[in-house]
Design a protein around this motif. Structure first.
Motif, short mmCIF file in Angstrom:
data_model
loop_
_atom_site.label_atom_id
_atom_site.label_comp_id
_atom_site.label_asym_id
_atom_site.label_seq_id
_atom_site.Cartn_x
_atom_site.Cartn_y
_atom_site.Cartn_z
N CYS A 1 -3.61 -3.41 7.92
CA CYS A 1 -4.44 -2.45 8.62
C CYS A 1 -5.08 -3.14 9.81
O CYS A 1 -5.88 -4.06 9.65
CB CYS A 1 -5.52 -1.89 7.70
N GLY A 2 -4.70 -2.68 10.98
CA GLY A 2 -5.11 -3.31 12.21
C GLY A 2 -3.97 -4.18 12.72
O GLY A 2 -3.80 -5.31 12.28
N ALA A 3 -3.13 -3.62 13.58
CA ALA A 3 -1.98 -4.36 14.10
C ALA A 3 -2.46 -5.37 15.14
O ALA A 3 -3.47 -5.19 15.79
CB ALA A 3 -0.96 -3.41 14.71
N GLY A 4 -1.69 -6.42 15.28
CA GLY A 4 -1.99 -7.45 16.27
C GLY A 4 -1.23 -8.70 15.94
O GLY A 4 -0.10 -8.65 15.41
N LEU A 5 -1.85 -9.82 16.20
CA LEU A 5 -1.20 -11.10 15.96
C LEU A 5 -0.79 -11.26 14.50
O LEU A 5 0.28 -11.79 14.21
CB LEU A 5 -2.13 -12.25 16.38
N SER A 6 -1.61 -10.77 13.58
CA SER A 6 -1.27 -10.90 12.15
C SER A 6 0.05 -10.20 11.83
O SER A 6 0.83 -10.68 11.02
CB SER A 6 -2.40 -10.37 11.27
N THR A 7 0.32 -9.07 12.47
CA THR A 7 1.58 -8.37 12.25
C THR A 7 2.76 -9.26 12.63
O THR A 7 3.75 -9.36 11.90
CB THR A 7 1.62 -7.05 13.05
N VAL B 1 4.51 -2.75 7.03
CA VAL B 1 3.93 -1.59 7.71
C VAL B 1 2.55 -2.01 8.19
O VAL B 1 1.74 -2.52 7.41
CB VAL B 1 3.78 -0.38 6.77
N SER B 2 2.30 -1.80 9.47
CA SER B 2 0.99 -2.09 10.04
C SER B 2 0.40 -0.78 10.53
O SER B 2 1.08 0.00 11.21
CB SER B 2 1.16 -3.05 11.23
N LEU B 3 -0.84 -0.52 10.19
CA LEU B 3 -1.54 0.67 10.67
C LEU B 3 -2.38 0.28 11.88
O LEU B 3 -3.07 -0.75 11.85
CB LEU B 3 -2.46 1.24 9.59
N GLU B 4 -2.36 1.09 12.92
CA GLU B 4 -3.13 0.79 14.12
C GLU B 4 -3.75 2.07 14.67
O GLU B 4 -3.08 3.09 14.80
CB GLU B 4 -2.24 0.14 15.19
N GLN B 5 -5.03 2.01 14.99
CA GLN B 5 -5.76 3.17 15.48
C GLN B 5 -5.53 3.42 16.97
O GLN B 5 -5.69 4.53 17.44
CB GLN B 5 -7.25 3.01 15.20
N ASN B 6 -5.16 2.41 17.72
CA ASN B 6 -5.05 2.49 19.17
C ASN B 6 -3.58 2.53 19.57
O ASN B 6 -2.83 1.60 19.27
CB ASN B 6 -5.76 1.27 19.78
N SER C 1 10.83 4.96 -2.33
CA SER C 1 10.42 4.75 -3.72
C SER C 1 9.72 3.40 -3.92
O SER C 1 9.29 3.09 -5.02
CB SER C 1 11.65 4.81 -4.64
N LYS C 2 9.59 2.63 -2.85
CA LYS C 2 8.95 1.31 -2.95
C LYS C 2 7.44 1.43 -3.08
O LYS C 2 6.85 2.42 -2.64
CB LYS C 2 9.28 0.46 -1.72
N LYS C 3 6.84 0.41 -3.66
CA LYS C 3 5.39 0.32 -3.77
C LYS C 3 4.91 -0.90 -3.00
O LYS C 3 5.62 -1.89 -2.84
CB LYS C 3 4.95 0.19 -5.24
N VAL C 4 3.68 -0.84 -2.54
CA VAL C 4 3.09 -1.90 -1.74
C VAL C 4 2.67 -3.05 -2.65
O VAL C 4 2.04 -2.84 -3.68
CB VAL C 4 1.86 -1.35 -0.96
N ASP C 5 3.03 -4.28 -2.24
CA ASP C 5 2.68 -5.48 -3.00
C ASP C 5 1.31 -6.04 -2.61
O ASP C 5 0.62 -6.59 -3.44
CB ASP C 5 3.72 -6.59 -2.78
N TRP C 6 0.97 -5.94 -1.32
CA TRP C 6 -0.33 -6.41 -0.89
C TRP C 6 -0.78 -5.69 0.36
O TRP C 6 0.03 -5.18 1.12
CB TRP C 6 -0.40 -7.93 -0.72
N VAL C 7 -2.10 -5.65 0.54
CA VAL C 7 -2.72 -4.93 1.65
C VAL C 7 -3.71 -5.89 2.31
O VAL C 7 -4.56 -6.47 1.64
CB VAL C 7 -3.49 -3.68 1.15
N VAL C 8 -3.58 -6.02 3.62
CA VAL C 8 -4.53 -6.81 4.40
C VAL C 8 -5.30 -5.83 5.27
O VAL C 8 -4.72 -5.13 6.10
CB VAL C 8 -3.82 -7.86 5.28
N ILE C 9 -6.60 -5.76 5.05
CA ILE C 9 -7.44 -4.78 5.75
C ILE C 9 -8.27 -5.51 6.81
O ILE C 9 -9.23 -6.22 6.49
CB ILE C 9 -8.35 -4.03 4.75
N ASP C 10 -7.86 -5.34 8.06
CA ASP C 10 -8.57 -5.90 9.21
C ASP C 10 -8.73 -4.78 10.23
O ASP C 10 -8.64 -4.98 11.43
CB ASP C 10 -7.78 -7.08 9.80
#
Length: 164
Positions: A1-7, A28-33, A79-88
Motif C-alpha cells: 500500500c503506497g507505490a514507490g521505491l518499495s514496489t 500488487v501495489s495500491l496507490e492513491q495518486n 483464487s490466490k490469497k495474499v501472503d503479506w501486506v506492507v502498509i505505507d
C-alpha cells in the motif's frame, strides 16, 4: 500500500529470489495518486519488472482512507490469497490507515504477515491500538527500524474488523 521505491525493490527481490520461476507469485501495489502510479509503472518497465506486477489506483475518501475496489483486486488475485501486506499508505491525516488492513484481510491467507510503516507516529500508534482490539488480527509489536515498523499476522481473514 503506497507505490514507490518499495514496489521496485519488492519486484526485483521476487525476480531475483524466485519471482520469475513461479506463475503463482505476483505483486500488487495500491496507490492513491494517478501520477505516482504511472511513474512507478514506467520505472518498472524501464527495469524490465512489469510482468506480474500491478499498480492499482485506489483513490482516497475525504477522510484519507483508501477506496479499494474489491472486484478489481479479486480479479487480479483470482483464487490466490495474499501472503503479506506492507502498509505505507495512504498518505493523509492521522488514522487514515486504520481501515487498510481490515479492508484487505479478506484477501489474505490464514497467517498472512502484515507490516505498518511509520509505526512510531502518533496516528500509526493509534492504528495499532485499534487493530489490537480487532478479532482476526494479532499485533506483534514494532521493530525499531527507521520510523518504526509495526507487525503482526491475520489470524481470521473472514472476520477481521469485529471488535472483541
Amino acid at each position: 500500500c503506497g507505490a514507490g521505491l518499495s514496489t521496485l525493490v519488492f519486484a526485483r527481490g521476487f525476480e531475483t529470489y524466485g519471482f520469475g520461476s513461479s506463475n503463482s507469485r505476483s505483486l500488487v501495489s495500491l496507490e492513491q495518486n494517478l501520477w505516482v502510479k504511472k511513474a512507478v509503472e514506467t520505472r518498472l518497465q524501464g527495469c524490465g519488472l512489469e510482468q506480474r506486477v500491478s499498480v492499482m489506483h485506489s483513490p482516497v475518501s475525504r477522510g484519507g482512507e483508501y477506496q479499494i475496489d474489491p472486484n478489481q483486486l479479486q480479479a487480479h488475485l483470482g483464487s490466490k490469497k495474499v501472503d503479506w501486506v506492507v502498509i505505507d499508505g495512504p498518505a493523509g491525516p492521522d488514522g487514515c490507515r486504520a481501515s487498510t488492513l481490515p479492508s484487505l484481510a479478506q484477501f489474505c491467507r490464514l497467517g498472512a504477515r502484515w507490516f505498518l510503516d511509520d509505526a512510531y507516529r502518533d496516528g500509526e500508534l493509534e492504528v495499532l491500538n485499534q487493530w489490537t482490539g480487532l478479532t482476526g488480527v494479532v499485533v506483534d509489536g514494532i521493530y525499531p527500524i527507521g520510523k518504526g515498523l509495526g507487525t503482526g499476522i491475520v489470524t481470521d481473514p473472514g472476520h477481521v474488523g469485529q471488535s472483541h
